[in-house]
Design an enzyme around this catalytic site. Structure first.
Site, PDB file in Angstrom:
ATOM      1  N   GLU A 195      -3.644   1.464   1.903  1.00  0.00           N
ATOM      2  CA  GLU A 195      -3.283   1.501   3.326  1.00  0.00           C
ATOM      3  C   GLU A 195      -1.825   1.102   3.573  1.00  0.00           C
ATOM      4  O   GLU A 195      -1.524   0.260   4.415  1.00  0.00           O
ATOM      5  CB  GLU A 195      -4.227   0.606   4.130  1.00  0.00           C
ATOM      6  CG  GLU A 195      -5.662   1.097   4.127  1.00  0.00           C
ATOM      7  CD  GLU A 195      -6.597   0.255   4.987  1.00  0.00           C
ATOM      8  OE1 GLU A 195      -6.154  -0.765   5.550  1.00  0.00           O
ATOM      9  OE2 GLU A 195      -7.778   0.618   5.108  1.00  0.00           O
ATOM     10  N   GLU A 241     -13.286   3.703   1.474  1.00  0.00           N
ATOM     11  CA  GLU A 241     -13.739   2.662   2.397  1.00  0.00           C
ATOM     12  C   GLU A 241     -14.463   3.345   3.547  1.00  0.00           C
ATOM     13  O   GLU A 241     -13.854   4.132   4.287  1.00  0.00           O
ATOM     14  CB  GLU A 241     -12.579   1.809   2.944  1.00  0.00           C
ATOM     15  CG  GLU A 241     -11.957   0.870   1.930  1.00  0.00           C
ATOM     16  CD  GLU A 241     -10.943  -0.087   2.557  1.00  0.00           C
ATOM     17  OE1 GLU A 241     -11.137  -0.470   3.741  1.00  0.00           O
ATOM     18  OE2 GLU A 241      -9.970  -0.437   1.860  1.00  0.00           O
TER      19      GLU A 241
END
Length: 518
Positions: free
Chosen positions: A173, A292
Site C-alpha cells: 500500500e 487483503e
C-alpha cells in the site's frame, strides 16, 4: 416464495482455480502473532511456543498460503531484527500500529510455524524505509543454499536448508499516507522494478506481487496501477488489490450488495493491467493478488482508545456476526467468479486480528462466524470454476455514485438506485474427486428462495449433502463461552430430478450443495 434459476453447462468454464485463492495473512499487528499463533506457556504450546489448538483450526481450513509479516508493519521492518539469538534481538517502536515490537518472533520462527501448519509462505519486503538492497539480502538469507554471507548467517542461526520462499510482495500500500515512506507511483514503480531485478538475480525461480493502489477510493487509483506497471511490467507477475467492507449504517441490504462493488473493483484493475499490456505490446498477462479482503468495522472505536506502545495490544479484534458471514460468503463467490484473473487471495487476517479464529491468552480458541464460509469454499471450491447463467428476482438499494471532482468540491452527491439479485451463486467442478459444488447465498430478508439449477453435460450426479448456515439473529456471534452459537447444519432439502438440482434456500442463508458422480 420467489424463485431463481441457474444453468450450468460442463463446457462453460471460467478457469482452473488456483489453490492459493484460499490464502490468508499474519501481520505483526495486535495479537495475531503474540497470543495468536505464538504463545509460549500456553497449555497447547509446543517446544517452539506455537499454539497447537490454533494450528489445528488452521489445518481444518486447509490454508495453502499465508502472507507475512505485513501489511503496514512491513514498511518499517528491519528483517535482521527478527533473526538470530532471541536475547540479542532489539525491541522497537512499531510506528504503523503504535505498538512495541519485541522481535521475539521473526522470519525463521514463521517458517517453522508455516511448516507445522501445512502452508506455504508469501513473504513481503520493506520498500518503505528500506529498499532493493535489504530485499535481495532477505532473499539470499531465505533461499540461497550456502556459501554467501546471508545464507551462511541463516545456517549459523540453525537453519541449514534454505526456506525456498517462492512468492514475494514488493512492499505494501505504498500510495497510502498512513504508510511509512509513502511513494509516488513513479518512485514506487522504479523501486519495485529494481528490487525485483536484484531479487530475481539472487533466485531466478521466484514470483512477485507489485503493490497496487490501496483502494478504489484513493485519488490516484487507476493512474497508480498503470504507472507502476509501465515501469515494472516485465518483472512482476501479479498486482495486489485490497478491500474491506462494513455495515456502519446497519443496512443489511446494502451490506449484502458489497460483493457487487468487489466484482466491479476486480474488473477495473484487470482493465488497467490489460491497458498497459496493450500499450507495451506484451504477450505476458498480469494476474491479480487479492491479498487483503474481509469485513472490518466492528473494532474501530475500541482501537482508537488503545494506549500506544503496548506489546501485542488487542487491536482490530472484530467480533463477527452472522450477517458478516453472509457477506464473506458473497465475497468468496466473487473471487471464484473471477478465478481467471484472481490467482491469489488472502483473507485478512487469520488469528485474532479481523480473523476467522479467535483466542484467549492462556485460554480457548474458537471459530468466528466467518470461519464457516471460508472453510466450505476452501474444502469444496477446488478444481474449476464454472460460468453460471442466472435468472433471479432483485431488490433495490440506493447508493452514491461517483461524481466529478468539481461536483464533489461543491458538495453535490448523486444518489442512484441499483438492482441487486437475491441469488448470488457460483459452481465448481473437481474432476479429481468427481464432485460438483454449488455455493449460493439467498439475500431475501423475508422469504426462502425456490432454487432450480439445470445441469448440462455432466452425466448423472447425486446429492452428497446440503449445508446451510442460517440464524434468526443477524447480529449473533460466537464467543469463548458460546463457540457454537452460529454454526452450519446439514440436512438442507436439495434433491436431483431429471438433470435438475432443486432446493429451497432459507431466507438470509449461506448454502453449500455438494454433488458427486453416480
Amino acid at each position: 416464495m420467489a424463485s431463481a434459476k441457474m444453468l450450468l453447462d460442463r463446457a462453460y468454464e471460467i478457469s482452473k482455480i488456483d489453490n492459493r485463492l484460499y490464502g490468508s495473512f499474519i501481520e505483526h499487528l495486535g495479537r495475531a502473532v503474540y497470543g495468536g499463533i505464538y504463545e509460549p506457556g500456553h497449555p497447547t504450546a509446543d517446544a517452539n511456543g506455537f499454539r497447537q489448538d490454533v494450528i489445528d483450526l488452521i489445518k481444518e481450513l486447509d490454508v495453502p498460503l499465508v502472507r507475512y509479516p505485513g501489511g503496514n508493519f512491513v514498511s518499517g521492518y528491519n528483517w535482521e531484527d527478527g533473526v538470530g539469538p532471541k536475547a540479542q534481538r532489539p525491541k522497537r517502536l512499531e510506528l504503523a500500529w503504535k505498538s512495541t515490537e519485541t522481535n521475539e518472533f521473526g522470519t525463521n520462527e514463521f517458517m517453522q510455524w508455516a511448516q507445522k501448519a501445512n502452508t506455504e509462505v508469501m513473504m513481503a519486503v520493506n520498500l518503505g524505509t528500506r529498499g532493493p538492497d535489504a530485499a535481495r539480502n532477505l532473499v539470499e538469507y531465505c533461499n540461497h543454499p550456502g556459501g554467501s554471507h546471508y545464507s551462511d548467517l541463516r545456517r549459523e542461526h540453525g537453519f541449514d536448508k534454505p526456506h525456498n520462499v517462492k512468492l514475494w510482495c514488493l512492499g505494501n500500500e505504498m500510495d497510502g499516507p498512513w504508510q511509512m515512506c509513502q511513494k509516488t507511483a513513479v518512485e514506487y514503480g522504479r523501486a519495485a522494478y529494481e528490487a525485483a531485478k536484484m531479487m530475481r538475480w539472487t533466485d531466478p525461480t521466484i514470483e512477485f506481487v507489485a503493490a497496487g493502489s490501496s483502494g478504489l477510493q484513493m485519488p490516484t487509483f487507476g493512474e497508480w496501477e498503470m504507472t507502476v506497471l509501465e515501469h515494472a511490467y516485465d518483472l512482476v507477475d501479479y498486482i495486489s488489490i485490497h478491500t474491506y467492507y462494513g455495515n456502519q449504517a446497519n443496512n443489511i441490504g446494502a451490506f449484502l450488495a458489497k460483493s457487487t462493488d468487489m466484482d466491479e473493483f476486480i474488473k477495473s484493475v484487470v482493465a488497467l493491467c490489460d491497458a498497459v499490456k496493450a500499450k507495451q505490446r506484451k504477450r505476458k498477462q498480469i494476474h491479480l493478488s487479492f491479498d487483503e479482503w474481509n469485513v472490518w468495522f466492528h473494532s474501530n472505536d475500541a482501537d482508537r482508545k488503545q494506549d500506544p506502545w503496548q506489546v501485542a495490544p488487542p487491536l482490530l479484534e472484530d467480533a463477527y456476526t452472522f450477517e458478516d458471514a453472509l457477506v464473506v460468503g458473497c465475497m468468496l463467490i466473487t473471487l471464484l467468479r473471477n478465478a481467471d484473473r484472481v490467482k491469489i487471495a488472502c483473507l485478512a487476517q487469520l488469528v485474532n486480528v479481523i480473523a476467522p479464529i479467535m483466542t484467549e491468552s492462556g485460554g480457548a480458541a474458537w471459530k468466528q462466524t466467518i470461519f464457516y464460509p471460508f472453510l466450505h469454499a476452501s474444502l469444496y471450491g477446488r478444481g474449476t470454476a464454472l460460468q453460471p447463467v442466472i435468472s433471479s428476482p432483485t431488490y433495490t438499494i440506493e447508493y452514491e455514485s461517483q461524481v466529478s471532482w468539481w461536483e464533489n468540491e461543491l458538495g453535490r452527491k448523486k444518489v442512484e438506485a441499483r438492482k441487486i439479485p437475491l441469488l448470488e451463486s457460483i459452481a465448481t467442478v473437481n474432476d479429481a474427486t468427481g464432485e460438483l459444488t454449488v455455493f449460493a447465498v439467498n439475500k431475501d430478508q423475508q422469504n426462502a428462495l425456490d432454487f432450480a439449477c439445470e445441469l448440462r453435460g455432466f452425466g448423472e450426479y447425486k446429492i452428497v449433502e446440503h449445508i446451510v448456515l442460517e440464524h434468526a439473529d443477524l447480529k449473533a456471534a460466537n464467543t469463548a463461552q458460546q463457540p457454537d452459537n452460529v454454526r452450519p447444519r446439514t440436512g438442507g432439502d436439495a434433491k436431483m430430478a431429471q438433470g435438475t438440482l432443486k432446493a429451497s434456500l432459507p431466507k438470509l442463508s449461506w448454502n453449500v450443495i455438494r454433488l458427486a458422480r453416480k
